[in-house]
Design a protein around this motif. Structure first.
Motif, PDB file in Angstrom:
ATOM      1  N   GLU A 132       0.838  -1.205   0.000  1.00  0.00           N
ATOM      2  CA  GLU A 132       0.000   0.000   0.000  1.00  0.00           C
ATOM      3  C   GLU A 132       0.869   1.250   0.000  1.00  0.00           C
ATOM      4  O   GLU A 132       0.653   2.184  -0.778  1.00  0.00           O
ATOM      5  CB  GLU A 132      -0.922  -0.006   1.219  1.00  0.00           C
ATOM      6  CG  GLU A 132      -1.832   1.192   1.309  1.00  0.00           C
ATOM      7  CD  GLU A 132      -2.772   1.163   2.502  1.00  0.00           C
ATOM      8  OE1 GLU A 132      -3.272   2.235   2.856  1.00  0.00           O
ATOM      9  OE2 GLU A 132      -3.016   0.077   3.079  1.00  0.00           O
ATOM     10  N   ALA A 133       1.880   1.290   0.851  1.00  0.00           N
ATOM     11  CA  ALA A 133       2.785   2.441   0.923  1.00  0.00           C
ATOM     12  C   ALA A 133       3.557   2.595  -0.378  1.00  0.00           C
ATOM     13  O   ALA A 133       3.712   3.710  -0.889  1.00  0.00           O
ATOM     14  CB  ALA A 133       3.747   2.276   2.094  1.00  0.00           C
ATOM     15  N   ALA A 138       4.656   5.692  -5.121  1.00  0.00           N
ATOM     16  CA  ALA A 138       4.911   5.755  -6.564  1.00  0.00           C
ATOM     17  C   ALA A 138       3.948   6.730  -7.236  1.00  0.00           C
ATOM     18  O   ALA A 138       4.348   7.500  -8.121  1.00  0.00           O
ATOM     19  CB  ALA A 138       4.794   4.365  -7.184  1.00  0.00           C
ATOM     20  N   ALA A 139       2.691   6.712  -6.831  1.00  0.00           N
ATOM     21  CA  ALA A 139       1.708   7.649  -7.396  1.00  0.00           C
ATOM     22  C   ALA A 139       2.077   9.087  -7.039  1.00  0.00           C
ATOM     23  O   ALA A 139       2.040   9.982  -7.888  1.00  0.00           O
ATOM     24  CB  ALA A 139       0.311   7.307  -6.904  1.00  0.00           C
ATOM     25  N   MET A 140       2.437   9.322  -5.785  1.00  0.00           N
ATOM     26  CA  MET A 140       2.794  10.661  -5.321  1.00  0.00           C
ATOM     27  C   MET A 140       3.979  11.217  -6.101  1.00  0.00           C
ATOM     28  O   MET A 140       4.022  12.406  -6.418  1.00  0.00           O
ATOM     29  CB  MET A 140       3.138  10.631  -3.835  1.00  0.00           C
ATOM     30  CG  MET A 140       3.633  11.965  -3.294  1.00  0.00           C
ATOM     31  SD  MET A 140       4.555  11.805  -1.756  1.00  0.00           S
ATOM     32  CE  MET A 140       6.060  10.996  -2.319  1.00  0.00           C
ATOM     33  N   MET A 141       4.937  10.370  -6.433  1.00  0.00           N
ATOM     34  CA  MET A 141       6.153  10.822  -7.103  1.00  0.00           C
ATOM     35  C   MET A 141       5.882  11.399  -8.495  1.00  0.00           C
ATOM     36  O   MET A 141       6.729  12.100  -9.041  1.00  0.00           O
ATOM     37  CB  MET A 141       7.169   9.675  -7.199  1.00  0.00           C
ATOM     38  CG  MET A 141       7.731   9.239  -5.850  1.00  0.00           C
ATOM     39  SD  MET A 141       8.610  10.550  -4.970  1.00  0.00           S
ATOM     40  CE  MET A 141      10.025  10.778  -6.042  1.00  0.00           C
ATOM     41  N   ALA A 149      -7.932  11.205  -5.188  1.00  0.00           N
ATOM     42  CA  ALA A 149      -8.541  10.029  -5.822  1.00  0.00           C
ATOM     43  C   ALA A 149      -7.470   9.068  -6.339  1.00  0.00           C
ATOM     44  O   ALA A 149      -7.606   7.842  -6.203  1.00  0.00           O
ATOM     45  CB  ALA A 149      -9.476  10.453  -6.951  1.00  0.00           C
ATOM     46  N   THR A 150      -6.407   9.597  -6.914  1.00  0.00           N
ATOM     47  CA  THR A 150      -5.328   8.760  -7.431  1.00  0.00           C
ATOM     48  C   THR A 150      -4.599   8.052  -6.284  1.00  0.00           C
ATOM     49  O   THR A 150      -4.259   6.869  -6.386  1.00  0.00           O
ATOM     50  CB  THR A 150      -4.345   9.591  -8.272  1.00  0.00           C
ATOM     51  OG1 THR A 150      -5.082  10.197  -9.350  1.00  0.00           O
ATOM     52  CG2 THR A 150      -3.221   8.747  -8.819  1.00  0.00           C
ATOM     53  N   ILE A 151      -4.374   8.755  -5.187  1.00  0.00           N
ATOM     54  CA  ILE A 151      -3.731   8.139  -4.027  1.00  0.00           C
ATOM     55  C   ILE A 151      -4.615   7.037  -3.449  1.00  0.00           C
ATOM     56  O   ILE A 151      -4.137   5.931  -3.128  1.00  0.00           O
ATOM     57  CB  ILE A 151      -3.395   9.180  -2.944  1.00  0.00           C
ATOM     58  CG1 ILE A 151      -2.356  10.181  -3.468  1.00  0.00           C
ATOM     59  CG2 ILE A 151      -2.923   8.514  -1.644  1.00  0.00           C
ATOM     60  CD1 ILE A 151      -1.008   9.600  -3.833  1.00  0.00           C
ATOM     61  N   GLU A 152      -5.916   7.296  -3.345  1.00  0.00           N
ATOM     62  CA  GLU A 152      -6.831   6.279  -2.808  1.00  0.00           C
ATOM     63  C   GLU A 152      -6.889   5.057  -3.719  1.00  0.00           C
ATOM     64  O   GLU A 152      -6.922   3.927  -3.241  1.00  0.00           O
ATOM     65  CB  GLU A 152      -8.207   6.883  -2.571  1.00  0.00           C
ATOM     66  CG  GLU A 152      -8.201   7.844  -1.394  1.00  0.00           C
ATOM     67  CD  GLU A 152      -9.502   8.603  -1.182  1.00  0.00           C
ATOM     68  OE1 GLU A 152     -10.378   8.591  -2.090  1.00  0.00           O
ATOM     69  OE2 GLU A 152      -9.636   9.226  -0.118  1.00  0.00           O
ATOM     70  N   ALA A 153      -6.881   5.257  -5.026  1.00  0.00           N
ATOM     71  CA  ALA A 153      -6.870   4.125  -5.963  1.00  0.00           C
ATOM     72  C   ALA A 153      -5.562   3.337  -5.807  1.00  0.00           C
ATOM     73  O   ALA A 153      -5.582   2.095  -5.824  1.00  0.00           O
ATOM     74  CB  ALA A 153      -7.024   4.628  -7.400  1.00  0.00           C
ATOM     75  N   ALA A 154      -4.455   4.029  -5.639  1.00  0.00           N
ATOM     76  CA  ALA A 154      -3.181   3.346  -5.452  1.00  0.00           C
ATOM     77  C   ALA A 154      -3.181   2.538  -4.142  1.00  0.00           C
ATOM     78  O   ALA A 154      -2.673   1.412  -4.110  1.00  0.00           O
ATOM     79  CB  ALA A 154      -2.044   4.372  -5.443  1.00  0.00           C
ATOM     80  N   ARG A 155      -3.792   3.086  -3.116  1.00  0.00           N
ATOM     81  CA  ARG A 155      -3.877   2.364  -1.835  1.00  0.00           C
ATOM     82  C   ARG A 155      -4.621   1.031  -2.025  1.00  0.00           C
ATOM     83  O   ARG A 155      -4.227   0.023  -1.467  1.00  0.00           O
ATOM     84  CB  ARG A 155      -4.622   3.188  -0.784  1.00  0.00           C
ATOM     85  CG  ARG A 155      -3.849   4.386  -0.290  1.00  0.00           C
ATOM     86  CD  ARG A 155      -4.600   5.102   0.799  1.00  0.00           C
ATOM     87  NE  ARG A 155      -4.509   4.327   2.051  1.00  0.00           N
ATOM     88  CZ  ARG A 155      -5.067   4.700   3.188  1.00  0.00           C
ATOM     89  NH1 ARG A 155      -5.764   5.817   3.259  1.00  0.00           N
ATOM     90  NH2 ARG A 155      -4.936   3.952   4.260  1.00  0.00           N
ATOM     91  N   ARG A 156      -5.666   1.072  -2.824  1.00  0.00           N
ATOM     92  CA  ARG A 156      -6.483  -0.126  -3.053  1.00  0.00           C
ATOM     93  C   ARG A 156      -5.821  -1.082  -4.058  1.00  0.00           C
ATOM     94  O   ARG A 156      -6.244  -2.234  -4.179  1.00  0.00           O
ATOM     95  CB  ARG A 156      -7.856   0.258  -3.593  1.00  0.00           C
ATOM     96  CG  ARG A 156      -8.747   1.010  -2.601  1.00  0.00           C
ATOM     97  CD  ARG A 156     -10.160   1.202  -3.152  1.00  0.00           C
ATOM     98  NE  ARG A 156     -10.177   1.871  -4.449  1.00  0.00           N
ATOM     99  CZ  ARG A 156     -10.285   3.186  -4.625  1.00  0.00           C
ATOM    100  NH1 ARG A 156     -10.370   3.997  -3.590  1.00  0.00           N
ATOM    101  NH2 ARG A 156     -10.309   3.689  -5.852  1.00  0.00           N
ATOM    102  N   GLY A 157      -4.861  -0.588  -4.800  1.00  0.00           N
ATOM    103  CA  GLY A 157      -4.216  -1.410  -5.812  1.00  0.00           C
ATOM    104  C   GLY A 157      -4.940  -1.400  -7.138  1.00  0.00           C
ATOM    105  O   GLY A 157      -4.734  -2.271  -7.972  1.00  0.00           O
ATOM    106  N   ASP A 158      -5.797  -0.389  -7.345  1.00  0.00           N
ATOM    107  CA  ASP A 158      -6.546  -0.260  -8.614  1.00  0.00           C
ATOM    108  C   ASP A 158      -5.662   0.205  -9.740  1.00  0.00           C
ATOM    109  O   ASP A 158      -4.769   0.957  -9.602  1.00  0.00           O
ATOM    110  CB  ASP A 158      -7.690   0.751  -8.465  1.00  0.00           C
ATOM    111  CG  ASP A 158      -8.737   0.279  -7.471  1.00  0.00           C
ATOM    112  OD1 ASP A 158      -8.690  -0.866  -7.021  1.00  0.00           O
ATOM    113  OD2 ASP A 158      -9.599   1.121  -7.122  1.00  0.00           O
TER     114      ASP A 158
END
Length: 158
Positions: A132-133, A138-141, A149-158
């Motif tokens: 998750e981290a 990676a999304a934040m970078m 929304a992009t961070i939340e999707a990345a947390r879920r692995g979408d």
């Protein structure tokens, strides 16, 4: 007076900066404005020398010390936000009033102070560790202003 107060050096605009912070962030205010009792290297008797203010509950003073010292990213305020609306509001206030965008949620105000406008969902993802981290990081970078929304999707692995 607080036992520990952050002192920030300004060329000559400490009061304007303090008023901007007080208008922008909750739990912020401008306190005492102290004028120089005599001439000094960057000013004259009667000029505004020190401004007491609070930024999001943190006691600060702004010292109008002149152009000798500049701010850097080595010091920043990190403002935790609850959602995209709050993230946008702070980011736009700073960048839209003479500030400058940077990377990964960082920006500078027009006085050169660095700010991290950081959604809580990003902080929570990084604290969770593991995949998750890694995905949230990676999304934040890839971002300037953080997209919740992009961070939340990345947390879920979408």
């Amino acid at each position: 007076m607080s036992k520990n107060t952050i002192c920030m050096w300004y060329d000559k605009d400490a009061e304007a900066a303090a008023r901007f912070y007080a208008e922008t962030f909750p739990d912020s205010s401008v306190g005492a404005v102290t004028r120089a009792p005599g001439d000094y290297p960057s000013g004259s008797q009667g000029d505004i020398l020190v401004v007491a203010f609070t930024v999001a509950g943190i006691p600060c003073i702004g010292l109008n010390g002149g152009p000798t010292f500049k701010h850097s990213e080595a010091f920043s305020f990190q403002i935790a936000t609850d959602d995209q609306e709050e993230t946008d509001r702070y980011w736009n206030a700073i960048v839209g009033n003479g500030g400058q965008e940077s990377e990964c949620g960082w920006c500078k105000d027009r006085w050169g102070i660095s700010w991290q406008i950081t959604p809580r969902t990003l902080l929570e993802a990084l604290a969770a560790g593991g995949g998750e981290a890694k995905r949230a990081f990676a999304a934040m970078m890839t971002m300037k202003k953080i997209d919740v929304a992009t961070i939340e999707a990345a947390r879920r692995g979408d």
